[in-house]
Each structure stands twice: as C-alpha cells, then as structure tokens.
Design a protein around this motif. Sequence first.
Motif, PDB file in Angstrom:
ATOM      1  N   SER A  53     -69.649  45.770 -21.090  1.00 49.63           N
ATOM      2  CA  SER A  53     -70.506  45.344 -22.201  1.00 49.63           C
ATOM      3  C   SER A  53     -69.836  44.212 -22.965  1.00 49.63           C
ATOM      4  O   SER A  53     -68.611  44.039 -22.920  1.00 49.63           O
ATOM      5  CB  SER A  53     -70.755  46.529 -23.153  1.00 49.63           C
ATOM      6  OG  SER A  53     -71.434  46.105 -24.320  1.00 49.63           O
ATOM      7  N   ASP A  56     -69.707  43.958 -29.871  1.00 47.07           N
ATOM      8  CA  ASP A  56     -70.628  43.985 -30.999  1.00 47.07           C
ATOM      9  C   ASP A  56     -69.796  43.840 -32.278  1.00 47.07           C
ATOM     10  O   ASP A  56     -69.086  44.774 -32.671  1.00 47.07           O
ATOM     11  CB  ASP A  56     -71.412  45.297 -31.010  1.00 47.07           C
ATOM     12  CG  ASP A  56     -72.356  45.415 -32.204  1.00 47.07           C
ATOM     13  OD1 ASP A  56     -72.648  44.380 -32.819  1.00 47.07           O
ATOM     14  OD2 ASP A  56     -72.779  46.536 -32.518  1.00 47.07           O
ATOM     15  N   ALA A 109     -67.567  47.326 -26.472  1.00 45.64           N
ATOM     16  CA  ALA A 109     -68.417  46.998 -27.611  1.00 45.64           C
ATOM     17  C   ALA A 109     -67.611  46.861 -28.902  1.00 45.64           C
ATOM     18  O   ALA A 109     -67.991  46.110 -29.811  1.00 45.64           O
ATOM     19  CB  ALA A 109     -69.511  48.047 -27.783  1.00 45.64           C
ATOM     20  N   ASP A 286     -75.014  52.626 -29.782  1.00 44.77           N
ATOM     21  CA  ASP A 286     -76.346  52.044 -29.985  1.00 44.77           C
ATOM     22  C   ASP A 286     -76.411  50.640 -29.377  1.00 44.77           C
ATOM     23  O   ASP A 286     -77.449  50.245 -28.822  1.00 44.77           O
ATOM     24  CB  ASP A 286     -76.685  51.993 -31.469  1.00 44.77           C
ATOM     25  CG  ASP A 286     -77.053  53.360 -32.037  1.00 44.77           C
ATOM     26  OD1 ASP A 286     -77.348  54.279 -31.246  1.00 44.77           O
ATOM     27  OD2 ASP A 286     -77.034  53.508 -33.278  1.00 44.77           O
ATOM     28  N   HIS A 287     -75.317  49.912 -29.468  1.00 41.03           N
ATOM     29  CA  HIS A 287     -75.284  48.560 -28.905  1.00 41.03           C
ATOM     30  C   HIS A 287     -75.411  48.587 -27.384  1.00 41.03           C
ATOM     31  O   HIS A 287     -76.196  47.816 -26.815  1.00 41.03           O
ATOM     32  CB  HIS A 287     -73.979  47.864 -29.304  1.00 41.03           C
ATOM     33  CG  HIS A 287     -73.811  46.503 -28.717  1.00 41.03           C
ATOM     34  ND1 HIS A 287     -74.540  45.402 -29.139  1.00 41.03           N
ATOM     35  CD2 HIS A 287     -73.000  46.037 -27.715  1.00 41.03           C
ATOM     36  CE1 HIS A 287     -74.190  44.340 -28.453  1.00 41.03           C
ATOM     37  NE2 HIS A 287     -73.262  44.693 -27.572  1.00 41.03           N
ATOM     38  N   ASN A 291     -78.387  47.034 -25.031  1.00 43.82           N
ATOM     39  CA  ASN A 291     -78.183  45.942 -24.073  1.00 43.82           C
ATOM     40  C   ASN A 291     -78.349  46.365 -22.614  1.00 43.82           C
ATOM     41  O   ASN A 291     -78.223  45.550 -21.696  1.00 43.82           O
ATOM     42  CB  ASN A 291     -76.835  45.242 -24.297  1.00 43.82           C
ATOM     43  CG  ASN A 291     -75.624  46.078 -23.898  1.00 43.82           C
ATOM     44  OD1 ASN A 291     -75.703  47.048 -23.141  1.00 43.82           O
ATOM     45  ND2 ASN A 291     -74.453  45.685 -24.421  1.00 43.82           N
TER      46      ASN A 291
END
Length: 323
Positions: A53, A56, A109, A286-287, A291
């Motif tokens: 990922s 964030d 993240a 949540d991120h 995504n």
Amino acid sequence: MKSRRTVLASAAVLAALGVLTACGTGDPAAEVKPEGKEGPGLNLGPDQKRIRSDKDEAAAAKLPEAVRKRGTLVVGVSSGEFPPLNFHATDDKTVIGVETDLATLVADALGLELDLQSASWENLFVGLDSGKYDAAFSNVTVTEERKDKYDFATYRLDDLAFEAKKGSGWTVKGPEDVSGKRIAVGSGTNQEKILVDWSKENEKAGRKGVDIKYFQTPTDYYLALQSGRIDGYLGPNPSVAYHVASAGQTETVGKFSGAGAGLQGKIAAATKKDSGLVEAYAAALDHVIANGSYAKVLERWNLSTEAVEKSEINPPGLPRVKG
C-alpha cells in the motif's frame, strides 16, 4: 536432490496421509492448489511478492512521536503453524499468511518498516503488556475482558468452524450436537471458552458434557482426527476451510460467529490500552480498505467473506465469563 518441506507444519496438508495437492511447474512445495479451486494456487515460497500500500499521511500523523521517529512497527504474531493465518514458507523461516500480509499493509500505510516477531500465544500478550510489541496480528478476537487491558482496531470477521472426517454425517448447530463428543480445541482460545460453555450447558440440561482434548500442535489433532481418537476439531474458520479444501479428507460440519450467538465476532489488531496507537491502526486499515489492497489480500487467501467495510475501535466483544 535434498528433500525440502512439502507440507505445512500445521498439517493443513498432510503428506504422511497422502493428501498434498500441488500444481505449477516449479518447486512442488512452492504452490498448493486447494481441491476444486481454479487458478495458480497459493504461493507458499519465501518470495511472497506481497501486496503493498501507499502511505496515508493522515493515518501516520496519528502515531505517537516516538514510534514515528523509530520508523518501525513491531508486530507480534503467533509462532504456531496455522495456514492461512500465519505459518512458515517452504524455507522454514519466512512467516507468511493473511495476518502477515495485513500487518504489512498497515505498516505501509503508516510509513513504517514492519518488524515481525513470532511468539507463543501467551507471550503475545506478555509482549503487549511490556511494550515489546506495538501490536499483535494473530487472529485475536475482541472480548470485553480483553478490552480492560488492550485496545482493538478490527480488520476481519471472526468465524469459527467444526471439522470432522468426511462423511461423518454430523452437523453442529448448537450445544446438544457436541454432547458426549471428543473435540479438540486450542488452549486459551475463545473457541475453548465457547466449547467449555457448551459443555456446561449440556450438563445443566442433563446431557453429557464435551470431552475436550488438547494437543501440542495442529499436526497432532489432525492425526488424532484421522485415526478416530477424536470426533472433531473446533478452530478458526480460515484454518478449517483451508485444510478441508487442501486435504480433501475432512469436512466442515458447523460454522458460527466466534463471539457466540447473537453477536458477530471481530478479529482485530491488539495494542496495549491507552498506548496511543489504536486510532492510527484504524485509520491505516480504513485507508487500505479504500485503496483496494485489503480486498486483494483477503482474495489471495480465499477469505473475502470475512471482509469488513471499515475498521472499528473497541466494538462490542465476546461477553465476560460469568462466575
């Protein structure tokens, strides 16, 4: 050629019983194709090519300053062999599985390097208490009792399953269905608590209790199941589903929430209470949900049905044990 490990140590695939199913043209130990599944199979080699990922910034900003400066996220995982949750690759060293993959996404993240450390189930919580681990990603169910000492950020639904030999003709829907049965279960787990409660309920109703059996390793209880020394095994649905599909000699005979009747259990990242980390974990989760990397990880391990729409902080958990 020197022999390499061709079975998962947890007996998700028991070569001794002739139940290994492999595919691919490379190392036969590197991929296992669950029976009836299409596609290339699961990569069990040390080179996982994990789904990653992006960072964030908003989630990372929620981290305590000391963790941001350190640059690592120290995560504890169970040292046991429980595919597809966490287990060792074919090199007998690299820890792989859905828990490891999700911990990797959270670290990504948050802009941190993942420092993954294995420990026994009991020592995971000792490590959280002492501050050795920032989090535990090890199929930890949210319970009301655990919430006294730990904070939780959910990332999967918690379902349990009963497993028996194929053709057992047995279906488990409630306590009466396990009366007098010999059932294996992991010590100190929520499934043990549920089984103990069911046994007491049976005895109170005048039925036989459950003959609960404990074994040191998953290999032991699967061998006991095959030999008829136990009638069934109660464990996390992911592990049961994986073994049923891979081995082809057992079947799922009952499935229900890990929190018991009336409440959907949740699996979560556990962290020491008031450590200041849980909000960052929830934001990171949540991120990765948003995504799409989270969905890809669950799909990779055939666990899409256990996906959550968002991470919850300290939701209602398994009820406290009544005295």
